[in-house]
Write a protein that holds these residues in place. Structure first.
Motif, PDB file in Angstrom:
ATOM      1  N   ASP A 349      71.650 -30.819  21.745  1.00 45.86           N
ATOM      2  CA  ASP A 349      72.548 -31.973  21.788  1.00 45.86           C
ATOM      3  C   ASP A 349      73.528 -31.902  20.616  1.00 45.86           C
ATOM      4  O   ASP A 349      74.710 -32.198  20.768  1.00 45.86           O
ATOM      5  N   ILE A 353      77.643 -31.714  21.147  1.00 47.29           N
ATOM      6  CA  ILE A 353      78.542 -32.723  20.585  1.00 47.29           C
ATOM      7  C   ILE A 353      79.504 -32.076  19.576  1.00 47.29           C
ATOM      8  O   ILE A 353      80.686 -32.403  19.532  1.00 47.29           O
ATOM      9  N   ASN A 356      82.228 -30.416  21.391  1.00 42.37           N
ATOM     10  CA  ASN A 356      83.208 -31.377  21.857  1.00 42.37           C
ATOM     11  C   ASN A 356      84.263 -31.659  20.778  1.00 42.37           C
ATOM     12  O   ASN A 356      85.386 -32.030  21.083  1.00 42.37           O
ATOM     13  N   LYS A 403      78.385 -38.340  12.573  1.00 42.50           N
ATOM     14  CA  LYS A 403      78.623 -39.108  13.797  1.00 42.50           C
ATOM     15  C   LYS A 403      77.402 -38.986  14.724  1.00 42.50           C
ATOM     16  O   LYS A 403      76.948 -39.977  15.305  1.00 42.50           O
ATOM     17  N   MET A 407      74.958 -41.819  16.273  1.00 45.21           N
ATOM     18  CA  MET A 407      74.901 -41.973  17.727  1.00 45.21           C
ATOM     19  C   MET A 407      73.455 -42.024  18.246  1.00 45.21           C
ATOM     20  O   MET A 407      73.143 -42.768  19.167  1.00 45.21           O
ATOM     21  N   PHE A 408      72.587 -41.243  17.640  1.00 47.90           N
ATOM     22  CA  PHE A 408      71.203 -41.166  18.115  1.00 47.90           C
ATOM     23  C   PHE A 408      70.261 -42.088  17.342  1.00 47.90           C
ATOM     24  O   PHE A 408      69.067 -42.085  17.590  1.00 47.90           O
ATOM     25  N   ALA A 409      70.819 -42.834  16.390  1.00 48.25           N
ATOM     26  CA  ALA A 409      69.950 -43.661  15.533  1.00 48.25           C
ATOM     27  C   ALA A 409      69.293 -44.781  16.335  1.00 48.25           C
ATOM     28  O   ALA A 409      69.866 -45.263  17.299  1.00 48.25           O
TER      29      ALA A 409
ATOM     30  N   LEU B   4      82.237 -36.721  26.877  1.00 47.56           N
ATOM     31  CA  LEU B   4      81.031 -36.738  26.058  1.00 47.56           C
ATOM     32  C   LEU B   4      80.274 -38.050  26.236  1.00 47.56           C
ATOM     33  O   LEU B   4      79.050 -38.063  26.330  1.00 47.56           O
ATOM     34  N   TYR B   8      76.418 -38.568  27.323  1.00 43.52           N
ATOM     35  CA  TYR B   8      75.429 -39.317  26.535  1.00 43.52           C
ATOM     36  C   TYR B   8      75.604 -40.817  26.762  1.00 43.52           C
ATOM     37  O   TYR B   8      75.921 -41.569  25.844  1.00 43.52           O
ATOM     38  N   ARG B 123      74.797 -27.315  30.282  1.00 45.36           N
ATOM     39  CA  ARG B 123      73.720 -28.292  30.169  1.00 45.36           C
ATOM     40  C   ARG B 123      73.129 -28.716  31.515  1.00 45.36           C
ATOM     41  O   ARG B 123      72.178 -29.493  31.554  1.00 45.36           O
TER      42      ARG B 123
END
Lengths: 409, 148
Positions: A349, A353, A356, A403, A407-409, B4, B8, B123
């Motif tokens: 992941d 990201i 991107n 970032k 985002m995953f926090a 993106l 997600y 993915r």
């Protein structure tokens, strides 16, 4: 004397660095996987096919002659790069993987006996594990694995405990591709020689980053891949001590490696390096590799070491401060690799990201699964810097990683 | 950024963080292991089948947010379905991820969130792996490898 190092001037030598990816300027931080190519290398490849293309060692015609000369010069160029006096000790292979397979296969044939030990480390790349497993299986030899420490260095105490008179081969990575750790190979080689072990060094991550002087190291074999030192893919180097190369059997057979072929009287082989280079080799690749080494020499090895060290010192403390980030292999003596995990975020992941944002890193196990198992992680995200990277690129990485952490926090 | 955020989505991040049915079912009727050797994702799917009905389904293993969320949503959606219905759902999800781009069937509900991977070819296999493994478990196969 080398010219002063101006990273922006250097970047202008690399056409691909002008790319935009996903709307962002390319930030290429996957140099440990493969390095980018300067224009001089691309020109050397083009020039070979436009002006020199002929098969080597066989024709009497003009093109065959100049192609042979250029190929031989590339071999001399590599010898010089490694500090080796005799270019005949340089074998051109497809890459480090083929070099290691050649050595493991050959030493399996002439050296390994049942009960012999092959001492490897937990930080080896699969390419320096699997060929030995196959050789060990074939010969009834045993693989012994030296541990690493939680910090990511080789556990020397464990290594020396496992090094003994039964150790016939030591397979060792010069600098770890997954951690960046530079191993104290000179000291290790000295100890290995005392027990009579043959030392095979994997130089994939050392040759691109700091000067390697083989006579000073004292190993028996050394491999590296051309595409990681700004050269083309498909070409790599195996260096072996000439007395080993005399004894090793051929790995592949066919044209160009034979002295004489006869159905009645049997076949005899040429000596190294030809003995190990059956068939038409990657002539263009060898010439391209020579051009890459010329290019690196023009920049100056010391300049490259300094530039990469500065990038590592710039990015490491910033990454350490990202919440949930852990650097795997946080050691002092390392190449410009930062391998890290983020709590609750899988490396793939992170990789997606970052991509991107135009940032290329490697995410995964880095062909070092035993090492990942040791740290009990599925993989890491690995940013690997080259001399042509900038501190702005390092900052872009840090910003994107921050970032992701949010985002995953 | 929009592609993106399609990948997600909130629901994906939520299932990643709090995966449903993330456990093992020790003595279940069907179990299969799936792995993707390329990226190292591993998933084990456990199914309790009682006269063709899935009375319990769970998963274990490790993988990225996409494969974890896909597996988590899969267990939530297939529990209580018949073997045949679960197979049909799996085929519909695979068609949504791998087939030509068409409006996905309404029956998929939340699972449509997975279609964000279409823009990220590398993915897609992460999202497919749990479904592939579920089908293997339902077919009585024990191991699958996905590199699609």
């Amino acid at each position: 004397m080398t010219r002063s190092f101006d990273v922006h001037r250097v970047r202008a030598d690399f056409p691909i660095l002008n790319l935009h990816v996903n709307g962002h300027p390319l930030t290429y931080l996957d140099n440990a996987a493969t390095s980018q190519k300067p224009r001089t290398v691309l020109q050397a490849l083009n020039n070979y096919y436009e002006q020199q293309n002929g098969n080597i060692h066989r024709g009497v015609h003009y093109l065959s002659q100049i192609a042979t000369d250029a190929y031989d010069r590339a071999r001399e160029r590599v010898a010089h790069f490694l500090g080796v006096a005799d270019p005949r000790e340089i074998i051109f292979v497809r890459g480090a993987t083929e070099g290691l397979n050649l050595v493991a296969h050959g030493l399996g044939e002439i050296l390994l006996k049942p009960g012999d030990e092959i001492l490897l480390t937990r930080m080896e790349h699969h390419a320096n594990i699997v060929p030995w497993q196959i050789a060990a299986q074939r010969r009834g030899a045993k693989i012994v694995v030296a541990d690493v420490t939680p910090e990511g260095t080789l556990d020397l105490e464990d290594f020396y405990r496992k090094l003994n008179p039964h150790t016939r081969v030591v397979g060792l990575v010069h600098a770890s591709n997954a951690l960046g750790t530079i191993n104290p190979v000179e000291e290790i080689i000295r100890h290995a020689r005392e027990v009579g072990a043959v030392v095979v060094l994997d130089g994939c991550q050392s040759a691109p980053h700091f000067p390697v002087n083989i006579p000073k190291l004292g190993c028996d074999f050394f491999v590296f891949s051309g595409h990681k030192v700004c050269g083309p893919t498909g070409i790599g180097v195996l260096w072996g001590k000439s007395d080993w190369l005399d004894r090793l059997p051929p790995y592949q057979t066919g044209g160009d490696m034979i002295a004489k072929v006869s159905f009645e009287r049997g076949t005899t082989f040429r000596e190294a390096p030809e003995k190990f280079e059956a068939g038409t080799p990657d002539i263009a690749g060898a010439i391209g590799l020579g051009a890459a080494l010329d290019y690196l020499e023009t920049l100056g090895a010391d300049n490259l070491v300094t530039a990469e060290k500065a990038l590592l010192d710039h990015v490491t403390p910033q990454l350490r401060e990202v919440p949930g980030l852990k650097i795997i292999g946080d050691t002092k003596h390392k190449t410009s690799i930062v391998s890290f995990t983020l709590d609750g975020v899988h490396p793939h992941d992170i990789g997606t990201i970052l991509d991107n944002d135009g940032i290329a890193v490697r995410a995964g196990h880095h062909c070092a699964q035993p090492l990942m198992d040791y740290y009990k992680i599925p993989g890491t995200a690995r940013a690997s810097f080259a001399f042509y990277n900038t501190t702005q690129e390092a900052d872009a990485l840090v910003a994107s990683v921050r970032k992701i952490s949010k985002m995953f926090a | 950024m929009s592609e993106l955020s399609d990948l997600y989505q909130e629901i994906i991040l939520d299932h990643n963080k709090r995966p449903r049915n993330f456990r093992e079912i020790p003595s279940c009727t069907c179990v299969a292991e799936g792995n993707n050797p390329l990226c190292g994702d591993e998933v084990k799917v456990f199914v309790q089948l009682e006269s063709e009905k899935i009375t319990d389904v769970a998963f274990s293993g490790h993988g990225c947010a996409i494969s974890r969320a896909s597996a988590s949503m899969m267990t939530a959606k297939t529990k209580g379905r018949t073997r045949e219905e679960a197979r049909e759902m799996s085929q519909a999800v695979r068609a949504m991820l791998l087939g030509p781009e068409v409006e996905p069937p309404r029956t998929l509900g939340d699972l449509v969130a997975l279609s964000g991977v279409r823009k990220f070819p590398a993915r897609i296999k992460c999202a497919v792996l749990p479904w592939h493994t579920l089908e293997a478990a339902l077919d009585g196969e024990s191991a699958v490898t996905t590199e699609e």
